[in-house]
Design a protein around this motif. Sequence first.
Motif, mmCIF file in Angstrom:
data_model
loop_
_atom_site.group_PDB
_atom_site.id
_atom_site.type_symbol
_atom_site.label_atom_id
_atom_site.label_comp_id
_atom_site.label_asym_id
_atom_site.label_seq_id
_atom_site.Cartn_x
_atom_site.Cartn_y
_atom_site.Cartn_z
ATOM 1 N N PRO A 34 0.800 -1.235 0.000
ATOM 2 C CA PRO A 34 0.000 0.000 0.000
ATOM 3 C C PRO A 34 0.829 1.279 0.000
ATOM 4 N N ASP A 35 1.998 1.266 0.631
ATOM 5 C CA ASP A 35 2.824 2.481 0.635
ATOM 6 C C ASP A 35 3.323 2.808 -0.769
ATOM 7 N N GLN A 36 3.807 1.789 -1.468
ATOM 8 C CA GLN A 36 4.254 1.996 -2.842
ATOM 9 C C GLN A 36 3.075 2.413 -3.725
ATOM 10 N N ARG A 37 1.952 1.748 -3.549
ATOM 11 C CA ARG A 37 0.763 2.051 -4.340
ATOM 12 C C ARG A 37 0.331 3.505 -4.127
ATOM 13 N N GLU A 38 0.371 3.947 -2.901
ATOM 14 C CA GLU A 38 -0.029 5.329 -2.598
ATOM 15 C C GLU A 38 0.881 6.328 -3.307
ATOM 16 N N LYS A 39 2.189 6.093 -3.263
ATOM 17 C CA LYS A 39 3.144 6.986 -3.932
ATOM 18 C C LYS A 39 2.943 6.965 -5.444
ATOM 19 N N LEU A 40 2.757 5.783 -6.001
ATOM 20 C CA LEU A 40 2.539 5.671 -7.439
ATOM 21 C C LEU A 40 1.236 6.343 -7.863
ATOM 22 N N PHE A 41 0.191 6.166 -7.051
ATOM 23 C CA PHE A 41 -1.083 6.781 -7.406
ATOM 24 C C PHE A 41 -0.979 8.302 -7.364
ATOM 25 N N GLU A 42 -0.302 8.831 -6.366
ATOM 26 C CA GLU A 42 -0.138 10.288 -6.275
ATOM 27 C C GLU A 42 0.632 10.800 -7.490
ATOM 28 N N ARG A 43 1.668 10.083 -7.883
ATOM 29 C CA ARG A 43 2.439 10.464 -9.068
ATOM 30 C C ARG A 43 1.556 10.412 -10.323
ATOM 31 N N PHE A 44 0.773 9.342 -10.459
ATOM 32 C CA PHE A 44 -0.124 9.203 -11.598
ATOM 33 C C PHE A 44 -1.142 10.349 -11.622
ATOM 34 N N LYS A 45 -1.720 10.629 -10.479
ATOM 35 C CA LYS A 45 -2.736 11.685 -10.386
ATOM 36 C C LYS A 45 -2.160 13.040 -10.802
ATOM 37 N N ILE A 46 -0.992 13.371 -10.305
ATOM 38 C CA ILE A 46 -0.360 14.647 -10.643
ATOM 39 C C ILE A 46 -0.022 14.694 -12.127
ATOM 40 N N GLU A 47 0.557 13.625 -12.624
ATOM 41 C CA GLU A 47 0.974 13.583 -14.029
ATOM 42 C C GLU A 47 -0.228 13.706 -14.963
ATOM 43 N N VAL A 48 -1.285 12.952 -14.703
ATOM 44 C CA VAL A 48 -2.459 12.981 -15.578
ATOM 45 C C VAL A 48 -3.179 14.328 -15.477
ATOM 46 N N THR A 49 -3.272 14.868 -14.284
ATOM 47 C CA THR A 49 -3.930 16.164 -14.089
ATOM 48 C C THR A 49 -3.187 17.263 -14.840
ATOM 49 N N ALA A 50 -1.873 17.284 -14.706
ATOM 50 C CA ALA A 50 -1.064 18.300 -15.395
ATOM 51 C C ALA A 50 -1.125 18.122 -16.904
ATOM 52 N N HIS A 51 -1.025 16.900 -17.347
ATOM 53 C CA HIS A 51 -1.088 16.600 -18.782
ATOM 54 C C HIS A 51 -2.418 17.082 -19.360
ATOM 55 N N ALA A 52 -3.512 16.736 -18.706
ATOM 56 C CA ALA A 52 -4.838 17.102 -19.207
ATOM 57 C C ALA A 52 -5.001 18.618 -19.287
ATOM 58 N N ALA A 53 -4.572 19.327 -18.253
ATOM 59 C CA ALA A 53 -4.720 20.781 -18.252
ATOM 60 C C ALA A 53 -3.890 21.418 -19.363
ATOM 61 N N ALA A 54 -2.642 20.986 -19.513
ATOM 62 C CA ALA A 54 -1.781 21.549 -20.555
ATOM 63 C C ALA A 54 -2.309 21.190 -21.945
ATOM 64 N N GLU A 55 -2.824 19.985 -22.097
ATOM 65 C CA GLU A 55 -3.396 19.550 -23.375
ATOM 66 C C GLU A 55 -4.615 20.403 -23.730
ATOM 67 N N GLU A 56 -5.461 20.670 -22.735
ATOM 68 C CA GLU A 56 -6.652 21.491 -22.975
ATOM 69 C C GLU A 56 -6.274 22.918 -23.352
ATOM 70 N N GLU A 57 -5.262 23.457 -22.682
ATOM 71 C CA GLU A 57 -4.858 24.847 -22.912
ATOM 72 C C GLU A 57 -4.138 25.038 -24.244
ATOM 73 N N THR A 58 -3.627 23.965 -24.804
ATOM 74 C CA THR A 58 -2.866 24.083 -26.048
ATOM 75 C C THR A 58 -3.645 23.476 -27.211
ATOM 76 N N LEU A 59 -3.579 22.180 -27.347
ATOM 77 C CA LEU A 59 -4.201 21.502 -28.488
ATOM 78 C C LEU A 59 -5.719 21.670 -28.505
ATOM 79 N N TYR A 60 -6.378 21.403 -27.383
ATOM 80 C CA TYR A 60 -7.842 21.465 -27.379
ATOM 81 C C TYR A 60 -8.349 22.877 -27.624
#
Length: 161
Positions: free
Chosen positions: A31-57
């Motif tokens: 669970p500790d590793q999973r929590e760290k990985l999920f937080e990383r995934f959440k940040i990465e996907v959130t940032a990617h989506a926002a930048a994608e919307e502001e540029t390409l979309y």
Amino acid sequence: MAQQDIFEQLKEDHDKHRALLAQLFASEGNPDQREKLFERFKIEVTAHAAAEEETLYATMLAREELRHDAVHSVAEHKEIGDLLQAIAETDIRSDAWRAEFQKLANRYTHHIDEEEAEMFPAAAKGLSEEKIAQLRALFEKRKPAEVERALEGADEGDERE
């Protein structure tokens, strides 16, 4: 070596996200590793989506022939963001977390596969090489700022519909 275009950049991000999803599934029982990985995934996907919307979309929304794809993808980003938030509020050791995470993984994989197979080729046909290069540069500038926003939790609790 030539710089990547916006579509190659986005695909590279998607590949990183796919790898994180695989690592998350492999972290069962840690669970500790999973929590760290999920937080990383959440940040990465959130940032990617926002930048994608502001540029390409944003560019696609301004073009009638590309608008439907952009609106569809923005709606999917909202759905994925809602799932990320719900999962973040669920006990990582629970069956409910695993079930919600599987739902998110399926939804996100569908979204990025659809972008790569359908939306990116359609957008590439509708945009000049110069515009694609401009979008790449803008995405390179926006994404680090969006990572910072995600790290600060700037969008958490955002109740926009």
